[in-house]
Motif scaffolding. Structure first.
Motif, short mmCIF file in Angstrom:
data_model
loop_
_atom_site.label_atom_id
_atom_site.label_comp_id
_atom_site.label_asym_id
_atom_site.label_seq_id
_atom_site.Cartn_x
_atom_site.Cartn_y
_atom_site.Cartn_z
N ASP A 1 -9.08 -7.01 13.13
CA ASP A 1 -10.10 -6.21 13.81
C ASP A 1 -9.88 -4.73 13.57
OD1 ASP A 1 -11.53 -8.32 15.19
OD2 ASP A 1 -9.64 -8.62 16.27
N ILE A 2 -8.61 -4.34 13.63
CA ILE A 2 -8.30 -2.93 13.45
C ILE A 2 -8.50 -2.54 11.99
CG2 ILE A 2 -6.53 -1.15 13.76
CD1 ILE A 2 -5.41 -2.83 16.03
N ALA B 1 -10.72 -3.65 9.98
CA ALA B 1 -12.15 -3.47 9.72
C ALA B 1 -12.64 -2.12 10.23
CB ALA B 1 -12.94 -4.61 10.37
N VAL B 2 -12.22 -1.77 11.45
CA VAL B 2 -12.68 -0.50 12.02
C VAL B 2 -12.06 0.67 11.25
CG1 VAL B 2 -12.73 0.95 14.06
CG2 VAL B 2 -13.06 -1.51 14.29
N VAL C 1 -13.94 1.31 8.04
CA VAL C 1 -15.17 2.09 8.26
C VAL C 1 -14.82 3.55 8.50
CG1 VAL C 1 -17.09 2.47 9.84
CG2 VAL C 1 -16.45 0.13 9.21
N MET D 1 -16.23 5.17 5.25
CA MET D 1 -17.58 5.69 5.50
C MET D 1 -17.55 7.07 6.13
SD MET D 1 -19.49 2.21 6.75
CE MET D 1 -21.15 2.83 6.77
N VAL D 2 -16.68 7.24 7.12
CA VAL D 2 -16.64 8.55 7.78
C VAL D 2 -15.85 9.53 6.93
CG1 VAL D 2 -16.02 9.81 9.87
CG2 VAL D 2 -16.78 7.43 10.04
N PHE E 1 -7.27 4.40 18.12
CA PHE E 1 -7.81 5.65 17.59
C PHE E 1 -9.33 5.64 17.77
CE2 PHE E 1 -7.26 2.50 14.23
CZ PHE E 1 -8.57 2.36 13.77
N PRO F 1 -12.68 5.84 15.99
CA PRO F 1 -13.11 5.66 14.60
C PRO F 1 -13.77 6.90 14.01
CG PRO F 1 -13.98 3.88 15.99
CD PRO F 1 -13.23 4.81 16.89
N MET F 2 -14.46 7.67 14.85
CA MET F 2 -15.15 8.84 14.31
C MET F 2 -14.15 9.97 14.01
SD MET F 2 -18.03 7.49 14.24
CE MET F 2 -19.25 8.71 13.81
#
Lengths: 546, 126
Positions: B14-15, B17-18, B21, B25-26, B109, B111-112
């Protein structure tokens, strides 16, 4: 780009939420086995799962769930480190309750665990507040709609309770107004209507009854339906609107603030999470010496104190709190396993208000704390709120501004102090009379209340003057917000007898970051100066103190 | 130093995957994810990362062990590293620095913000 990111994060979160119940179920089972028959291999399997949950819940924004898992992980790690003989005691009550809490958090994740609710959301712009009406008499409905619109309540009409019930699948109103006389023939509520009303109330839809009948039987009927209001026709609109505003206040109420003083850090952490899951703000006191500054900074509405602590006892600390006049009415509640009657009574003698006995179930703890805080708030509001508008009185808002400005300087966050005044109010009073003037004042109050965020405070500062503090809000945001309020207010139509008129407001703002040494009172003066500039420049304007 | 390629060693899917991103992506980085220290040892050299981001607590080889083993490869000896962990006391940050990491990112953390945190640690370390 960022929309894409958010969509992707949302998708991952959805996947995560789908497999979460199974994960929690596993943890639950292992956890209960551990409580009954602890074993090292079980502990290892469970530890790994808790660790994973603690890490993953947080990145998906399920902060409380993550913290509860972390707490259990730490508790388990301690068990793993200790020799087995003394170990069982580590997995006691708080362990079992922590496990329960996981499940309870999961079932409430939609409403409680979203970051927003726990972190106090910054509401962007608020939607109109919607009120529902089930009424067959068109004339009554038209008139009510005309009145409500002026106070920014939007009225949605339904021809039947059934129609309202169907709409409740989508959203819920601030209140549901039901004319009991139109439910069915002969002014009595039939079985089917009852059933629908009960379901709507159970969904969390506050019921307000409108009726032609003033008799005991009708009132009992309303009470049985758990109505929060009973209004006779012809409707007394100001009274009805005040009631609706109170409902709105309750929705907007800031989270309850609780300070916990307990030397058992693990247990204190557990209480904290339980109360946080119920939507409260909770802080733990780390060192007894910091008690008074913690009160000053956090301003709790209730303090939970452990009775027995190594260096200073609960009653001793309660005594210190009570030495300070300003904390004389702060609810202090002891928490302890003390079973000795004399000791308990003597603890209450020394400044405590109540006594909760450990072990205490999560639900009981939440209920005990919430009820006390609700009562304290009710009392406080009678003392500190203006009776016409329900806003804070002069002295109270001034005091809060002082506290919030100090907090803003300390946290190095911007905060804005706003002064707002109705233009040419004296002329309104002279021409239309005081009753109409009061309606204008009330509508400024209602508009502000609706447009501001939960964490903002507003007060009636003088006759037609209002003061507002916007914490964590910079100059631009404040300007935008207040300018919208100004524009919106200028479009409101007021009626007096057969004429209608409009009013405007002028607004002055002072920002903490522009005046790093200014206290709350100084900023009030500066905001007032800006307000007078706005007046001088022609009114119906927002000015920021340069 | 150009920061483009990040090797992420994290056991939690799960971590992973985030974080992917958040970093791809960011942050606009190129990310390779390894689910264990072992896998990192097999794949790290071929990927030739500009930065290692390691979870501290993993079953089998933990983060510090993995870093130590990676450092023994000559091509990875100088690659900066960051740890991710839940417990960040100042003393622990010092401990992880003493293992040769630039710093520590706290879990969970945001994600952004993760990519910024990474950049900041790398800039401070440079």
């Amino acid at each position: 780009m960022s929309e894409q990111v958010l969509a992707e994060l949302a998708r991952l979160k959805q996947l995560y939420l789908e497999q979460l119940p199974a994960t929690l179920e596993q943890i639950q089972q292992l956890g209960q086995q551990m409580a009954q028959a602890p074993a090292t291999n079980l502990a290892a399997a469970l530890h790994q799962r808790l660790h994973a949950l603690a890490g993953s819940a947080g990145v998906h924004g399920l902060k409380a769930l993550g913290e509860v898992a972390r707490n259990l992980e730490l508790q388990l790690a301690q068990w793993q480190k200790t020799t087995q003989e003394q170990a069982p005691s580590l997995l006691d009550q708080s362990w079992v309750e922590g496990l329960q809490l996981l499940t309870c958090l999961q079932s409430r994740q939609e409403t409680v665990l979203e970051d927003g609710l726990l972190l106090r959301p910054v509401r962007q712009e608020q939607d109109d507040v919607c009120v529902w009406l089930v009424e067959s008499d068109l004339k009554v409905a038209d008139e009510l709609e005309g009145q409500l619109i002026r106070f920014n309540f939007r009225l949605r009409r339904f021809v039947s309770l059934q129609a309202a019930f169907e709409a409740s699948e989508e959203s819920l109103p601030l209140a549901l107004l039901v004319d009991f006389c139109c439910c069915s023939e002969g002014c009595a509520v039939d079985e089917q209507d009852w059933c629908i009303i009960n379901q709507l109330v159970a969904k969390g839809c506050p019921l307000v009854v409108i009726s032609e009948k003033e008799d005991f039987q009708s009132r009992i009927q309303a009470s049985r339906a758990r109505a929060v209001g009973y209004f006779l026709k012809p409707l007394d609109y100001p009274l009805l609107i005040t009631r609706l505003s109170h409902l709105l206040d309750r929705q907007h109420a800031a989270p309850a603030r609780v300070l916990i003083i307990d030397d058992d850090q693990l247990l204190a952490q557990h209480y904290r999470l339980v109360l946080m899951a119920a939507g409260m703000d909770v802080e733990l006191l780390n060192a007894a010496q910091e008690l008074m500054s913690a009160l000053e900074v956090f301003r709790p509405e209730l303090v939970l104190i452990d009775l027995h602590m190594p260096d200073y006892s609960g009653p001793e600390l309660a005594g210190v709190i009570r030495q300070h006049e300003q904390w004389a009415s702060l609810p202090l509640v002891y928490l302890s396993a003390e079973t000795n009657f004399e000791q308990r009574v003597s603890a209450l003698d020394r400044g405590g208000d109540d006594y909760l006995i450990k072990p205490i179930s999560n639900r009981e703890l939440v209920a005990a704390v919430r009820t006390r805080i609700d009562r304290a708030r009710q009392l406080e509001s009678l003392i500190s709120k203006d009776s016409l508008t329900g806003l804070l009185k002069h002295a109270s808002i001034k005091e809060i501004i002082e506290v919030e400005v100090a907090r803003a300087h300390r946290d190095q966050q911007p905060a804005c102090v706003v002064m707002l005044d109705i233009d040419h109010f004296k002329a309104v009073n002279d021409r239309y009379g005081h009753a109409t003037g009061d309606v204008v004042i009330l509508s400024v109050a209602t508009l502000l209340r609706q447009r501001l965020r939960k964490s903002d405070f507003l007060g009636r500062y003088g006759g037609e003057e209002f003061a507002v503090i916007l914490p964590n809000c910079d100059q631009q945001q404040a300007f935008r917000l207040m300018d919208e309020i100004r524009k919106h207010f200028s479009t409101l139509q007021f009626t007096h007898e057969n004429s209608s008129f409009q009013c405007t407001i002028s607004i002055g703002i002072a920002v903490t970051t522009d005046h790093p040494h200014a206290k709350g009172a100084d900023l009030l003066v500066l905001a007032d100066e800006a307000l007078y500039q706005a007046k001088a420049m022609g009114r119906n304007l927002v000015r920021i103190h340069a | 130093m150009v920061l483009q390629r990040i090797l992420l060693v994290e056991d939690e899917a799960d971590i992973q995957a985030v974080a992917r991103v958040a970093l791809e992506m960011v942050g606009g980085f190129e990310v390779q994810v390894c689910s264990s220290g072992q896998q990192a040892l097999q794949e790290a050299e071929a990927f030739s990362p500009d930065l290692l981001v390691l979870d501290v607590m993993m079953p089998g080889m933990d983060g510090p062990d993995t870093l130590k083993a990676l450092r023994e490869r000559s091509t990875l000896a100088e690659v900066p590293a960051i740890f991710m962990t839940a417990k960040v006391q100042p003393a622990e940050v010092e401990y992880y620095r003493s293992l040769g990491a630039l710093g520590v990112i706290a879990k969970p953390f945001d994600p952004m913000m993760l990519a910024n945190q990474v950049r900041q640690l790398v800039e401070e370390g440079a």
